[in-house]
Design a protein around this motif. Structure first.
Motif, mmCIF file in Angstrom:
data_model
loop_
_atom_site.group_PDB
_atom_site.id
_atom_site.type_symbol
_atom_site.label_atom_id
_atom_site.label_comp_id
_atom_site.label_asym_id
_atom_site.label_seq_id
_atom_site.Cartn_x
_atom_site.Cartn_y
_atom_site.Cartn_z
ATOM 1 N N UNK A 179 -12.204 -19.971 -6.198
ATOM 2 C CA UNK A 179 -13.281 -20.328 -5.373
ATOM 3 C C UNK A 179 -13.437 -19.028 -4.464
ATOM 4 N N UNK A 180 -14.309 -19.409 -3.752
ATOM 5 C CA UNK A 180 -15.160 -17.554 -3.901
ATOM 6 C C UNK A 180 -15.906 -16.940 -2.294
ATOM 7 N N UNK A 181 -15.444 -16.051 -2.294
ATOM 8 C CA UNK A 181 -15.549 -15.076 -0.170
ATOM 9 C C UNK A 181 -14.487 -14.834 0.404
ATOM 10 N N UNK A 182 -13.290 -15.100 -0.845
ATOM 11 C CA UNK A 182 -11.721 -15.296 -0.329
ATOM 12 C C UNK A 182 -11.184 -13.715 0.130
ATOM 13 N N UNK A 183 -10.809 -13.710 1.708
ATOM 14 C CA UNK A 183 -10.174 -12.451 2.512
ATOM 15 C C UNK A 183 -8.994 -12.474 2.181
ATOM 16 N N UNK A 184 -8.477 -11.114 1.642
ATOM 17 C CA UNK A 184 -7.071 -11.064 1.197
ATOM 18 C C UNK A 184 -6.203 -10.142 2.108
ATOM 19 N N UNK A 185 -4.951 -9.997 2.076
ATOM 20 C CA UNK A 185 -3.996 -8.458 2.321
ATOM 21 C C UNK A 185 -4.501 -7.955 2.208
ATOM 22 N N UNK A 186 -4.554 -6.699 2.725
ATOM 23 C CA UNK A 186 -5.068 -5.454 2.009
ATOM 24 C C UNK A 186 -3.260 -4.759 2.072
ATOM 25 N N UNK A 187 -2.587 -3.946 1.357
ATOM 26 C CA UNK A 187 -2.014 -3.169 0.967
ATOM 27 C C UNK A 187 -1.571 -2.346 1.413
ATOM 28 N N UNK A 188 0.259 -2.323 1.871
ATOM 29 C CA UNK A 188 0.982 -2.108 2.976
ATOM 30 C C UNK A 188 1.068 -0.071 2.701
ATOM 31 N N UNK A 189 0.337 -0.410 1.243
ATOM 32 C CA UNK A 189 1.230 1.199 0.997
ATOM 33 C C UNK A 189 0.051 2.356 1.688
ATOM 34 N N UNK A 190 0.847 2.997 2.654
ATOM 35 C CA UNK A 190 0.307 4.396 3.241
ATOM 36 C C UNK A 190 0.324 5.099 2.299
ATOM 37 N N UNK A 191 1.125 5.370 1.003
ATOM 38 C CA UNK A 191 -0.193 7.062 0.204
ATOM 39 C C UNK A 191 -0.920 6.250 -0.387
ATOM 40 N N UNK A 192 -1.651 6.318 -0.314
ATOM 41 C CA UNK A 192 -2.595 5.555 -1.445
ATOM 42 C C UNK A 192 -3.894 7.107 -1.226
ATOM 43 N N UNK A 193 -4.690 7.016 -1.167
ATOM 44 C CA UNK A 193 -5.930 8.356 -1.368
ATOM 45 C C UNK A 193 -6.262 7.399 -0.476
ATOM 46 N N UNK A 194 -6.884 8.078 1.159
ATOM 47 C CA UNK A 194 -8.278 7.779 1.565
ATOM 48 C C UNK A 194 -9.644 7.437 1.143
ATOM 49 N N UNK A 195 -9.687 7.659 -0.093
ATOM 50 C CA UNK A 195 -10.567 7.597 -1.265
ATOM 51 C C UNK A 195 -10.452 6.142 -1.727
ATOM 52 N N UNK A 196 -9.557 5.567 -1.936
ATOM 53 C CA UNK A 196 -9.580 3.647 -2.070
ATOM 54 C C UNK A 196 -10.220 2.812 -1.006
ATOM 55 N N UNK A 197 -11.285 2.728 -0.903
ATOM 56 C CA UNK A 197 -11.318 1.410 -0.536
ATOM 57 C C UNK A 197 -10.933 0.113 -0.157
ATOM 58 N N UNK A 198 -11.722 -0.871 0.730
ATOM 59 C CA UNK A 198 -10.931 -2.217 1.316
ATOM 60 C C UNK A 198 -10.490 -3.117 -0.477
ATOM 61 N N UNK A 199 -12.224 -2.483 -0.899
ATOM 62 C CA UNK A 199 -11.982 -3.999 -1.777
ATOM 63 C C UNK A 199 -10.550 -3.515 -2.671
ATOM 64 N N UNK A 200 -10.407 -2.706 -3.293
ATOM 65 C CA UNK A 200 -8.934 -2.115 -3.869
ATOM 66 C C UNK A 200 -8.201 -2.308 -3.533
ATOM 67 N N UNK A 201 -7.768 -2.411 -1.943
ATOM 68 C CA UNK A 201 -6.505 -2.548 -0.752
ATOM 69 C C UNK A 201 -6.870 -3.697 -0.535
#
Length: 272
Positions: A179-201
């Motif tokens: 399938x395509x157009x799938x929406x996934x849960x974002x990571x709960x890791x609060x230590x990630x750099x703020x430069x890490x975008x939504x796609x990576x999360x």
């Protein structure tokens, strides 16, 4: 030269081809196992022993002969599980099936690798999720179900800018694009750099709730990242991506521990 060719019978050619084919298949079956390291060691010993005989180095020849004698006795004992597996595979005919599976894995891995290389070169963001033991139906049942063959062109077109599906993830299994157009849960890791975008999360988040593997293309940096088991590795090399894809599509992750070990080795080599 003509006289030499006259001495060669067609039976000799058949003999050579059959032996070559059998040895090649056996080595293919042993590839990636402990026994393959043994084969390499035996080749080195054989080369040294032959060289010593040609040079009339009697002591070295005798020593190498003793090593080979010991090896003949030790191999069946030490590598009994591997040898049993080879014989079982031969008995079932799986050695031929495995070769076909490997060729298919190389083909699919090549299609995805080329798509990723193109997208990172054109700075097209993408998120591919490889489904493994944990089913991801909760994430794709509300998306656009495709059940399509895995091709470079289809993957690129899905993530092409202004395509309605380009913002979501593509979920694949070992045979097709689910399938395509799938929406996934974002990571709960609060230590990630703020430069890490939504796609990576999102790519990281799905690996925290399942055993899936995520490959993320950054449109800002033009690099491919890997997420597995809640761990993110950035800026993968093209050959590393290809190796990981071949392992996945050849079905080697059914032996989960060895597959994860391979992934960890590849991740560790990112910094080298």
């Amino acid at each position: 030269m003509t006289e030499i060719f006259k001495l060669i019978r067609w039976q000799d050619v058949v003999d050579i081809l059959v032996i070559y084919y059998v040895v090649y298949r056996l080595l293919s079956l042993l590839y990636g196992t402990r026994a393959m390291q043994l084969v390499k060691g035996l080749l080195v010993i054989g080369i040294l022993a032959t060289s010593a005989r040609l040079l009339n180095l009697e002591t070295i020849s005798w020593f190498m002969g003793q090593i080979l004698n010991i090896t003949v006795i030790a191999v069946p004992i030490v590598f009994q599980p591997e040898l049993r597996k080879v014989l079982e595979e031969l008995g079932r005919g799986n050695i031929w099936k495995r070769h076909k599976a490997q060729k298919r894995a190389e083909t699919i891995a090549g299609e995805i690798s080329k798509a990723l290389i193109y997208m990172k070169g054109q700075r097209i963001g993408a998120l591919l999720v490889l489904q493994r033991g944990t089913g991801l139906k909760d994430f794709w049942r509300t998306a656009i179900e495709l059940n399509a063959d895995i091709t470079q062109e289809l993957l690129i077109s899905i993530f092409w800018v202004n395509n309605p599906l380009h913002d979501g993830a593509v979920i694949l299994d070992q045979s097709k694009i689910i399938a395509a157009g799938c929406y996934l849960p974002l990571t709960e890791d609060s230590d990630l750099s703020r430069w890490i975008g939504t796609r990576h999360r999102a790519g990281l988040g799905v690996t925290e709730v399942s055993d899936a593997i995520s490959l993320i293309v950054s449109e800002e940096r033009g690099e491919v990242s890997l997420a597995i088991n809640g761990h993110l590795s950035r800026n993968l090399k093209d050959d590393q991506v290809h190796k990981l894809l071949v392992h996945y599509f050849s079905g080697e992750d059914t032996e989960q521990q060895s597959f994860l070990d391979t992934l960890r080795d590849e991740i560790k080599s990112l910094g080298s």
